[in-house]
Design a protein around this motif. Structure first.
Motif, short mmCIF file in Angstrom:
data_model
loop_
_atom_site.label_atom_id
_atom_site.label_comp_id
_atom_site.label_asym_id
_atom_site.label_seq_id
_atom_site.Cartn_x
_atom_site.Cartn_y
_atom_site.Cartn_z
N GLY A 307 43.88 5.07 36.09
CA GLY A 307 45.26 5.21 35.65
C GLY A 307 46.08 3.94 35.74
O GLY A 307 47.23 3.91 35.30
N VAL A 308 45.50 2.89 36.29
CA VAL A 308 46.24 1.64 36.49
C VAL A 308 46.51 0.96 35.14
O VAL A 308 47.63 0.48 34.89
CB VAL A 308 45.46 0.70 37.42
N LEU A 309 45.51 0.92 34.29
CA LEU A 309 45.69 0.27 32.99
C LEU A 309 46.71 1.00 32.15
O LEU A 309 47.51 0.38 31.44
CB LEU A 309 44.34 0.22 32.26
N THR A 310 46.71 2.32 32.23
CA THR A 310 47.70 3.12 31.50
C THR A 310 49.11 2.82 32.00
O THR A 310 50.05 2.68 31.22
CB THR A 310 47.39 4.61 31.64
N ALA A 311 49.25 2.73 33.33
CA ALA A 311 50.57 2.46 33.90
C ALA A 311 51.08 1.09 33.48
O ALA A 311 52.25 0.94 33.07
CB ALA A 311 50.50 2.56 35.42
N LEU A 312 50.25 0.06 33.56
CA LEU A 312 50.69 -1.28 33.18
C LEU A 312 50.96 -1.37 31.68
O LEU A 312 51.91 -2.01 31.25
CB LEU A 312 49.63 -2.30 33.59
N GLY A 313 50.11 -0.72 30.88
CA GLY A 313 50.32 -0.72 29.43
C GLY A 313 51.58 0.00 29.02
O GLY A 313 52.18 -0.30 27.98
N SER A 314 52.03 0.96 29.84
CA SER A 314 53.20 1.76 29.48
C SER A 314 54.49 0.95 29.48
O SER A 314 55.49 1.38 28.91
CB SER A 314 53.34 2.95 30.44
N TYR A 315 54.48 -0.21 30.12
CA TYR A 315 55.68 -1.05 30.17
C TYR A 315 55.70 -2.08 29.03
O TYR A 315 56.59 -2.91 28.97
CB TYR A 315 55.77 -1.76 31.51
N ASN A 316 54.70 -2.02 28.14
CA ASN A 316 54.68 -2.90 26.98
C ASN A 316 55.65 -2.41 25.91
O ASN A 316 55.98 -1.22 25.84
CB ASN A 316 53.28 -2.95 26.36
N LYS A 317 56.07 -3.30 25.05
CA LYS A 317 56.79 -2.91 23.85
C LYS A 317 55.83 -2.23 22.88
O LYS A 317 54.62 -2.49 22.92
CB LYS A 317 57.46 -4.12 23.20
N TYR A 318 56.36 -1.40 22.04
CA TYR A 318 55.52 -0.55 21.19
C TYR A 318 54.60 -1.37 20.29
O TYR A 318 53.46 -0.97 20.02
CB TYR A 318 56.40 0.36 20.35
N ASN A 319 55.06 -2.51 19.80
CA ASN A 319 54.27 -3.30 18.86
C ASN A 319 53.48 -4.43 19.52
O ASN A 319 52.99 -5.32 18.81
CB ASN A 319 55.18 -3.89 17.77
N ASN A 320 53.30 -4.39 20.82
CA ASN A 320 52.47 -5.39 21.47
C ASN A 320 51.03 -5.26 21.00
O ASN A 320 50.50 -4.15 20.87
CB ASN A 320 52.54 -5.21 22.99
N ASP A 321 50.36 -6.39 20.82
CA ASP A 321 48.95 -6.37 20.36
C ASP A 321 48.03 -6.18 21.56
O ASP A 321 47.42 -7.13 22.06
CB ASP A 321 48.63 -7.67 19.61
N CYS A 322 47.92 -4.95 22.02
CA CYS A 322 47.08 -4.66 23.18
C CYS A 322 45.60 -4.77 22.86
O CYS A 322 44.77 -4.90 23.77
CB CYS A 322 47.40 -3.27 23.73
N TYR A 323 45.24 -4.74 21.59
CA TYR A 323 43.83 -4.89 21.19
C TYR A 323 43.35 -6.31 21.49
O TYR A 323 42.31 -6.50 22.11
CB TYR A 323 43.71 -4.57 19.70
N ARG A 324 44.13 -7.28 21.07
CA ARG A 324 43.77 -8.67 21.37
C ARG A 324 43.84 -8.95 22.86
O ARG A 324 42.98 -9.67 23.40
CB ARG A 324 44.72 -9.61 20.61
N ASP A 325 44.83 -8.37 23.53
CA ASP A 325 44.94 -8.55 24.98
C ASP A 325 43.70 -8.04 25.71
O ASP A 325 43.25 -8.64 26.68
CB ASP A 325 46.17 -7.81 25.51
N THR A 326 43.17 -6.91 25.23
CA THR A 326 41.99 -6.32 25.88
C THR A 326 40.82 -7.28 25.88
O THR A 326 40.18 -7.50 26.92
CB THR A 326 41.61 -5.01 25.16
N TYR A 327 40.52 -7.86 24.74
CA TYR A 327 39.38 -8.77 24.66
C TYR A 327 39.61 -10.04 25.48
O TYR A 327 38.69 -10.56 26.12
CB TYR A 327 39.07 -9.11 23.20
#
Length: 618
Positions: A307-327
């Protein structure tokens, strides 16, 4: 009447960032992308990169271990990492309420992940207490673990500078050498070996609680309290404080690791150690235990199913490129593990060379590497005090950011469950203080005689491979088949502006859950799910271990039952506040065949992420 009933059903789905109640604060967002990336890096890059990955490479065939490691990384680690991060960013919710919004029937997955985080919050910080204790002792003119002239040493102690034929039995992972009388946790009686190094005796009699005192070790209690104070100061203001602290805690260990690396490779014997680290033993590639070790390393080091990744990701802006961040983050994590292997094995090679020993006689994983083998190697260097201070500072900060991010995850989940009560001025600080106090008290048993065995039991049965693999399988099955892999891909495309690589869809649906289930079955059948294979655990400890495993799994089952009783008509219907850019498209299709058709479109007013961030969809 029907409209009122619909509002009641959606009561748990009210966007937590917008509330009409007086005094309720809005949900925070990261001040900038760097804070998010550093927080994520601080969480996933921790002690496992330094004390577990290098040892597993050495143990499981050197360079051959990279093959199963990267197989698990690409087909399990990255898909799960991206899934959880994207869920948080899409829903703007913590680990529990994200599942409640997307698939109410399986909100128990969120509760299961928080149980895992609770385990980590209680016992992981004990390692930081050990590191603080070693750090304080590193300032003595003579490192206290380097000689046999201390009050705690026994006649069995010998100094490597004046003794021959050293015994490294403890480092090979056997727990039977911890006690000289009947071990209360196991049905056996054992005795100490004939010889012990000063590093072993310092660990046994001064640090770990393996022997030498009864009741609480008050010096260690003070270190644990200090660790919790540091953790609280880092996280009590939420991401407003966490986002600033990680600029130091996430980068400082890299500076220390680089210094240790360049010092290590200049020492005699360094190449011998690096060779042991990388030399491939091709016969190991067919050993199932090698694949199991690779899988558990990926799952634990990437912080999935917590649940940690979900919690940290929840504070991102909606259009953040989390796909590129993941890699980017996954590449950084694996590269750090490999780089740490060079730093660790170069210095261990120097120690083996200086003592005239084979690497197999001194290598160990877990606490034995960080708190016995490595301190011994550091004590043999010029300016040994300086290197010891730098090393234990690195260990402290590696563990500290992982710890306070876990606390942040738990606090986020609880706050999002009760936003009306907890998202008010001053409530956040009290919540984090309560978490710290409770976890501190629960951690005290680890600082008693026998505490190390209890630590191993929690480490083995708490955030264990079985629990993580079970949660991972359910996560992928729910997103892939219940919520709908195509719908989730549409959600992600709406956020980042392009569609992710299609292989991810099939990983969530088939590959990742299949690998997880096969690995879990093998782990259960192989008997690897034990603290020590040489002993049979007593009834009390067996019950504790079984409870630690069962509790997260029960959360999933109970969550399904509660959802069915509470609202049987909305078991798989997402919250209406979630933005659906293409509500008319099918939830899931395979080979151009529609498997699940679209559900009813949510109300047009459900645009809470876009409203909060002030951006448009694609």
């Amino acid at each position: 009447m029907e409209e009122k009933k619909s509002e009641e059903r959606d009561g748990d789905c009210v966007p937590t960032g917008e509330s009409p109640e007086n005094g309720v604060e809005s949900r925070d967002k990261w001040a900038n992308k760097r804070e998010f990336l550093l927080s994520m890096a601080g969480e996933i890059i921790g002690l496992g990169n330094v004390w577990r990955f290098p040892y597993l490479c050495y143990k499981n065939g050197g360079g051959v271990f990279f093959i199963p490691y990267f197989v698990f990384l690409f087909f399990c680690g990255i898909p799960l990492f991206f899934l959880e991060t994207a869920m948080g960013q899409y829903t703007s919710e913590g680990g529990v309420t994200a599942w409640r919004k997307m698939c109410p029937m399986f909100q128990g997955i969120g509760y299961a992940s928080q149980v895992i985080v609770l385990y980590l919050n209680v016992y992981y910080i004990v390692v930081l207490a050990w590191a603080i204790f070693y750090l304080c002792n590193s300032f003595w003119p003579t490192l206290p673990w380097s000689t046999c002239e201390n009050a705690w040493n026994t006649e069995l102690c010998y100094d490597h500078r004046s003794a021959e034929d050293p015994s490294w039995g403890w480092l090979n992972g056997s727990v039977q050498d911890y006690y000289d009388d009947s071990m209360r946790f196991f049905n056996t009686t054992v005795s100490f070996p004939l010889k012990r190094t000063p590093e072993e005796e310092f660990w046994m009699f001064r640090v770990s609680g393996a022997a030498g005192w009864s009741g609480l070790h008050w010096e260690m209690v003070g270190c644990l309290l200090l660790a919790w104070v540091l953790c609280y100061l880092c996280v009590f203001k939420g991401i407003r404080s966490t986002g600033k602290v990680v600029y130091f805690t996430a980068t400082f260990p890299y500076l220390m690791l680089i210094l240790l690396f360049f010092r290590g490779i200049t020492l005699p014997g360094a190449m011998m150690g690096i060779t042991y680290f990388l030399y491939p033993d091709l016969s190991k590639i067919t050993d199932p235990t090698v694949w199991r070790d690779a899988g558990t390393q990926v799952f634990f080091s990437y912080a999935v199913c917590q649940g940690v990744l979900t919690a940290l990701g929840s504070y991102n802006k909606y259009n953040n490129d989390c796909y590129r961040d993941t890699y980017a983050l996954c590449c950084l994590n694996s590269a750090t593990s490999i780089f740490a292997g060079f730093a660790v094995f170069s210095i261990m090679g120097f120690m083996a060379h200086s003592l005239g020993l084979d690497m197999s006689e001194i290598m160990s994983g877990g606490p034995g590497l960080v708190f016995i083998a490595y301190p011994k190697a550091l004590s043999m260097l010029p300016w040994s005090n300086l290197w010891a201070v730098l090393f234990f500072l690195m260990i402290l900060f590696l563990g500290l950011d992982s710890q306070f991010v876990c606390v942040e995850s738990l606090a986020t989940a609880i706050t999002d469950l009760f936003p009306g009560q907890l998202r008010r001025k001053g409530r956040r600080e009290l919540l984090v203080l309560g978490i710290a106090v409770v976890c501190f008290l629960l951690g005290l048993p680890f600082l008693t005689e026998g505490g190390l065995l209890l630590f191993q039991i929690v480490d083995t049965y708490g955030p264990s491979g079985v629990s993580l693999l079970f949660i991972a399988s359910f996560q992928c099955a729910v997103i892939g088949w219940v919520y709908g892999a195509d719908r989730f891909m549409d959600n992600i495309e709406d956020m980042i502006g392009y569609r992710p690589f299609p292989v991810l869809k099939y990983c969530w649906m088939f590959v990742t859950p299949l690998i997880c289930m096969v690995t879990m079955v093998f782990e259960l059948e192989s008997g690897a799910f034990t603290v020590d294979p040489q002993y049979t655990m007593g009834t009390a400890m067996s019950l504790i271990g079984s409870l630690l495993v069962a509790l997260p799994l029960l959360c999933v089952a109970v969550g399904v039952g509660v959802a069915a009783l509470k609202d049987p008509d909305r078991l798989t219907t997402p919250c209406s506040s979630l933005r659906q850019a293409r509500p008319q498209r099918s939830l899931l299709s395979l080979c151009k065949r529609v498997i699940f058709r679209a559900q009813a479109a949510p109300p047009a007013a459900a645009e809470h992420q876009m409203a909060m961030d002030g951006v448009g969809g694609v």
